[in-house]
Structure formats: structure tokens, C-alpha cells
Design a protein around this motif. Sequence first.
Motif, PDB file in Angstrom:
ATOM      1  N   LYS A  87       0.813  -1.214   0.000  1.00  0.00           N
ATOM      2  CA  LYS A  87       0.000   0.000   0.000  1.00  0.00           C
ATOM      3  C   LYS A  87       0.848   1.266   0.000  1.00  0.00           C
ATOM      4  O   LYS A  87       0.367   2.343   0.334  1.00  0.00           O
ATOM      5  CB  LYS A  87      -0.937   0.012   1.205  1.00  0.00           C
ATOM      6  CG  LYS A  87      -1.887  -1.170   1.273  1.00  0.00           C
ATOM      7  CD  LYS A  87      -2.691  -1.361   0.006  1.00  0.00           C
ATOM      8  CE  LYS A  87      -3.689  -0.259  -0.229  1.00  0.00           C
ATOM      9  NZ  LYS A  87      -4.476  -0.512  -1.483  1.00  0.00           N
ATOM     10  N   SER A  88       2.111   1.131  -0.390  1.00  0.00           N
ATOM     11  CA  SER A  88       2.997   2.290  -0.415  1.00  0.00           C
ATOM     12  C   SER A  88       3.691   2.392  -1.760  1.00  0.00           C
ATOM     13  O   SER A  88       3.742   1.439  -2.551  1.00  0.00           O
ATOM     14  CB  SER A  88       4.058   2.171   0.693  1.00  0.00           C
ATOM     15  OG  SER A  88       5.021   1.178   0.347  1.00  0.00           O
ATOM     16  N   ALA A  89       4.274   3.561  -2.024  1.00  0.00           N
ATOM     17  CA  ALA A  89       5.033   3.761  -3.251  1.00  0.00           C
ATOM     18  C   ALA A  89       6.272   2.885  -3.268  1.00  0.00           C
ATOM     19  O   ALA A  89       6.739   2.455  -4.327  1.00  0.00           O
ATOM     20  CB  ALA A  89       5.420   5.236  -3.384  1.00  0.00           C
ATOM     21  N   GLY A  90       6.818   2.579  -2.083  1.00  0.00           N
ATOM     22  CA  GLY A  90       8.061   1.827  -1.985  1.00  0.00           C
ATOM     23  C   GLY A  90       7.993   0.415  -2.528  1.00  0.00           C
ATOM     24  O   GLY A  90       9.034  -0.165  -2.847  1.00  0.00           O
ATOM     25  N   PHE A  91       6.801  -0.151  -2.658  1.00  0.00           N
ATOM     26  CA  PHE A  91       6.700  -1.525  -3.155  1.00  0.00           C
ATOM     27  C   PHE A  91       7.302  -1.651  -4.555  1.00  0.00           C
ATOM     28  O   PHE A  91       7.900  -2.676  -4.898  1.00  0.00           O
ATOM     29  CB  PHE A  91       5.237  -1.971  -3.167  1.00  0.00           C
ATOM     30  CG  PHE A  91       5.026  -3.363  -3.704  1.00  0.00           C
ATOM     31  CD1 PHE A  91       5.571  -4.459  -3.059  1.00  0.00           C
ATOM     32  CD2 PHE A  91       4.285  -3.569  -4.861  1.00  0.00           C
ATOM     33  CE1 PHE A  91       5.396  -5.747  -3.546  1.00  0.00           C
ATOM     34  CE2 PHE A  91       4.093  -4.850  -5.360  1.00  0.00           C
ATOM     35  CZ  PHE A  91       4.657  -5.940  -4.705  1.00  0.00           C
ATOM     36  N   ALA A  92       7.169  -0.613  -5.371  1.00  0.00           N
ATOM     37  CA  ALA A  92       7.683  -0.664  -6.746  1.00  0.00           C
ATOM     38  C   ALA A  92       9.206  -0.668  -6.790  1.00  0.00           C
ATOM     39  O   ALA A  92       9.788  -0.928  -7.851  1.00  0.00           O
ATOM     40  CB  ALA A  92       7.148   0.516  -7.550  1.00  0.00           C
ATOM     41  N   GLN A  93       9.877  -0.384  -5.662  1.00  0.00           N
ATOM     42  CA  GLN A  93      11.341  -0.429  -5.613  1.00  0.00           C
ATOM     43  C   GLN A  93      11.864  -1.675  -4.905  1.00  0.00           C
ATOM     44  O   GLN A  93      13.064  -1.810  -4.696  1.00  0.00           O
ATOM     45  CB  GLN A  93      11.885   0.814  -4.889  1.00  0.00           C
ATOM     46  CG  GLN A  93      12.074   2.029  -5.790  1.00  0.00           C
ATOM     47  CD  GLN A  93      10.763   2.605  -6.261  1.00  0.00           C
ATOM     48  OE1 GLN A  93       9.896   2.916  -5.444  1.00  0.00           O
ATOM     49  NE2 GLN A  93      10.602   2.752  -7.566  1.00  0.00           N
ATOM     50  N   THR A  94      11.007  -2.582  -4.523  1.00  0.00           N
ATOM     51  CA  THR A  94      11.455  -3.773  -3.818  1.00  0.00           C
ATOM     52  C   THR A  94      12.039  -4.801  -4.779  1.00  0.00           C
ATOM     53  O   THR A  94      11.697  -4.826  -5.970  1.00  0.00           O
ATOM     54  CB  THR A  94      10.294  -4.426  -3.041  1.00  0.00           C
ATOM     55  OG1 THR A  94       9.275  -4.833  -3.976  1.00  0.00           O
ATOM     56  CG2 THR A  94       9.707  -3.468  -2.015  1.00  0.00           C
ATOM     57  N   PRO A  95      12.916  -5.687  -4.290  1.00  0.00           N
ATOM     58  CA  PRO A  95      13.440  -6.759  -5.138  1.00  0.00           C
ATOM     59  C   PRO A  95      12.331  -7.624  -5.731  1.00  0.00           C
ATOM     60  O   PRO A  95      12.416  -8.021  -6.898  1.00  0.00           O
ATOM     61  CB  PRO A  95      14.324  -7.556  -4.172  1.00  0.00           C
ATOM     62  CG  PRO A  95      14.734  -6.572  -3.134  1.00  0.00           C
ATOM     63  CD  PRO A  95      13.558  -5.657  -2.962  1.00  0.00           C
ATOM     64  N   LEU A  96      11.298  -7.921  -4.945  1.00  0.00           N
ATOM     65  CA  LEU A  96      10.222  -8.783  -5.435  1.00  0.00           C
ATOM     66  C   LEU A  96       9.526  -8.164  -6.637  1.00  0.00           C
ATOM     67  O   LEU A  96       9.364  -8.806  -7.686  1.00  0.00           O
ATOM     68  CB  LEU A  96       9.213  -9.038  -4.316  1.00  0.00           C
ATOM     69  CG  LEU A  96       7.962  -9.829  -4.722  1.00  0.00           C
ATOM     70  CD1 LEU A  96       8.338 -11.224  -5.212  1.00  0.00           C
ATOM     71  CD2 LEU A  96       6.978  -9.915  -3.551  1.00  0.00           C
ATOM     72  N   TYR A  97       9.096  -6.918  -6.513  1.00  0.00           N
ATOM     73  CA  TYR A  97       8.395  -6.265  -7.619  1.00  0.00           C
ATOM     74  C   TYR A  97       9.295  -6.152  -8.843  1.00  0.00           C
ATOM     75  O   TYR A  97       8.888  -6.463  -9.972  1.00  0.00           O
ATOM     76  CB  TYR A  97       7.921  -4.870  -7.186  1.00  0.00           C
ATOM     77  CG  TYR A  97       7.174  -4.117  -8.267  1.00  0.00           C
ATOM     78  CD1 TYR A  97       5.796  -4.233  -8.392  1.00  0.00           C
ATOM     79  CD2 TYR A  97       7.853  -3.299  -9.172  1.00  0.00           C
ATOM     80  CE1 TYR A  97       5.104  -3.551  -9.389  1.00  0.00           C
ATOM     81  CE2 TYR A  97       7.173  -2.612 -10.169  1.00  0.00           C
ATOM     82  CZ  TYR A  97       5.811  -2.738 -10.271  1.00  0.00           C
ATOM     83  OH  TYR A  97       5.137  -2.069 -11.268  1.00  0.00           O
ATOM     84  N   SER A  98      10.546  -5.726  -8.630  1.00  0.00           N
ATOM     85  CA  SER A  98      11.456  -5.514  -9.748  1.00  0.00           C
ATOM     86  C   SER A  98      11.702  -6.799 -10.518  1.00  0.00           C
ATOM     87  O   SER A  98      11.674  -6.817 -11.757  1.00  0.00           O
ATOM     88  CB  SER A  98      12.788  -4.955  -9.236  1.00  0.00           C
ATOM     89  OG  SER A  98      12.595  -3.713  -8.582  1.00  0.00           O
ATOM     90  N   ARG A  99      11.917  -7.902  -9.809  1.00  0.00           N
ATOM     91  CA  ARG A  99      12.244  -9.158 -10.482  1.00  0.00           C
ATOM     92  C   ARG A  99      11.025  -9.760 -11.175  1.00  0.00           C
ATOM     93  O   ARG A  99      11.143 -10.327 -12.262  1.00  0.00           O
ATOM     94  CB  ARG A  99      12.859 -10.130  -9.484  1.00  0.00           C
ATOM     95  CG  ARG A  99      14.184  -9.622  -8.936  1.00  0.00           C
ATOM     96  CD  ARG A  99      14.820 -10.555  -7.923  1.00  0.00           C
ATOM     97  NE  ARG A  99      15.975  -9.899  -7.316  1.00  0.00           N
ATOM     98  CZ  ARG A  99      16.805 -10.494  -6.469  1.00  0.00           C
ATOM     99  NH1 ARG A  99      16.603 -11.751  -6.125  1.00  0.00           N
ATOM    100  NH2 ARG A  99      17.830  -9.826  -5.972  1.00  0.00           N
TER     101      ARG A  99
END
Length: 415
Positions: A351-363
Motif C-alpha cells: 500500500k505504499s510507493a516503496g513496493f515498486a522499488q522492492t526486489p520482489l516487484y522488480s524481479r
Amino acid sequence: MKKLLCLLGSSGMLAACATPVSPLASQPVPAPIIQQNAPSSALPAPASEPAGTVPVLPAIPPVPPTPPVIVTPPPKPVAANPKALLDKLLPDYVKPRSGWRDDLVSAFGSLQIPHTAENYCAVIAVIEQESTFQADPVVPGLPKIVWGKINDKVDNYYIPLALVKTAFLKKSPNGQSYKERIDNLRTEKEMNDLFEDMSSEAQKLGLPVGMKNPIRTGGPMQVSVEFAEAHVRAWPYPYARNGSIRDEVFSRKGGIYFGSAILLQYPAPYTDMRYRFADFNAGRYASRNAAFQQAVAKLSGSKLALDGDLLRYQNGQPGRDTSSTQQALAKLRSRLGLSDADMLRDLKQEKSAGFAQTPLYSRIMQLADQQQGRKAPRELMPDIRLHSPKITRKLTTAWFADRVDGRYQRCLARR
């Protein structure tokens, strides 16, 4: 009787706006995204927001590292005279015109939202959809809705509804009996005030002392009271208060302020305003998360509900039950090079903007791009069915977003 009446304060049954069936509705209310130029008096963001950007780990083969491509759209022209702009944008029927106009300008200034036609029209479109510019919207058939829900509960205990109504014959603080007030309910604010009085007089009525008001949304933009209460802990409320933050939500000025905040005061990488409208209905970043779910489903061969709900929540916290998205991600563990704990850590930022910078989302998105041979969608309309006592036909988040978008486009045409 006492056990029965306890149910009235715990069901959350009377929220007047449509709510999604998805478990997303039970997730913690997203904290506001505080801009870098926030006033120095602003409190720090709640702990639910990431303290900073999560570093992206090197990609595990066969996923090659792909640097993010950031496309910055040209800035929209900011109005030199916001009031003059709003005089053009507001529908002709709005009254009092100066009151709505001034409250919009004040809210944008306090929230540091740019005074653009696009931003103003987004808020105007939501107000039109939710209340047609009524500060205290009238809900047709409200007494029937309230008594019907009470009756549903008493049936579970085989107690006649007439006996329950007798308990509400006692006078309330405004001089009317509670039964009279229910029978004469017309607006959401009246319903909210009724339950506030019932909560304060719980012991007198034989209700639990800790009974809470079940009205969760209200005002001209149908804002969550919980969101408003979280927002003032992170961003200073600019107006004088005569009561609680709940009372402010049900006012024109407060409703516009908090509604503008939840709609616009957070960074969202969307190409179309429709996805913000969907987020307004389904929860912040639901559109981004639905696209993520679609990528996970295609990579894992799993069938997922694309509702933007990545975790299952209980009492505002991630529950012990594993979500279907987590189960699908488990199939990709070796390709991602992430443990279950790593993935859960990242999913908690959904629920935050930071999720799009996580390893999980990126990979996941890198793999999806490779699988499709092109950039996979980063936004998708959440697939959620809406339920409310007021809704008698099949409505969805997509329906809501499209309805609001139509109003948004007509507003822009008024420029």
C-alpha cells in the motif's frame, strides 16, 4: 437483550458508500504520502509507510539487470488564478458556488497539490459521483436499511424486532427517542450523530461501554474516517475544529480536504486518471498491484483474482493465512532468488510507493517483460465487485472508475 444489542456497534454494517467485497477493504488505511516540501510542523509518517527506499538486489540469472526507465511527463500548467479557473470548471448547478470554490482552493493549498485543471477536475468528478455536491448527502430509504440490518442480527438470536425497538424508546441527547431518530433518518450525518450518541450512552441503553460507531465513511467525497484520523497524525490539519476529526469528515470543508488528500496526495505512476479513481474506490495502489498480480499469474500459471489485494489482513495487520498471491509466488521462488520471508517483507509494502522499488516487484516485472517480449502493464483496473445496502445491481470498481472518468472528461471540456 444485552448480548443482542452489542452487535449493533461491531458490524460495520452501515457504511453508506459502496465497499469492495475484496479483503482489501479490511487492510490498514494507507498513510498519506508526505511531500519533500512538507511543513516543518508535520509529524513523521506512520510506521506503516517505508522509512526509505528498499535497495534492489542484483537480479538472479536468467533475469538480466535492467536499469529503471523513468519518463517524466511535461508539467501541467498551474493556474495563476485558481478561483477563476474553478469558476469555469464547477458545474453550473453547484451552490453555494463560492463556498465550494474557496474550500477547494484552500484544500489544495494546504495539501500542496498543484492548482491544475486536471487535479481540480479529478476532485470535482469524485464529488459529483459521490454526492452531486451535497455536503450532507441524503440517502433514500435509510430507516429501512438500518432496521433491516438490525433485524438480520436479531434473527440470529430469535428475538422479535419489536422487543429490540422497545429498547430504543429511551430519549437520546437531542430530545427524541432513539427509535424516532432511526425512523426519521435522512442523511449520513444524522446517522453518524445517532451512533455517536448511542456510543456515548452505551451503558444507559444496555450496550457495551466500548461500543464503536460503525459509520466508516461520509461527507461529499465519502472519505474514510480512519484515513482522516491517520492523515492528521502525519500532516497538520489547517482548519479550526469544533469537534472530532470524524465531525470534520462530515463537513463540506473537511470532506473536500480529506477527499483531495486520499485521491491526489500520493505519487502514482499511472498513465490515466482512471486508475487513481479506481484506487480511490479500492485502495491506494490497487491498480498497480492488480497489474503485479497479472504478471505473477502468467509467470506461475496460477489463477488469481486481480483485485490488488496481495496479502490477507486481520484487524489491520497481515494475517497468518497465506494469500493466493503468496502461493503463486512460492512457485517462482527459485527463479526469483528470494525466500518466503524476503517476499513477505516486500509484500507488506503493497500500500505504499516503496513496493515498486522492492526486489520482489522488480524481479517479477523483469521476468514478465521477458516472457511477453515487451514491457508488461504496470497498471490494471482491479476486478472487484461492489456491495452496499444501497446497491441493487452488479457494480464494480471498473464501473465506478468509468463513471467518474466520464465526469472528469466533461469537467476538462469546460476549460
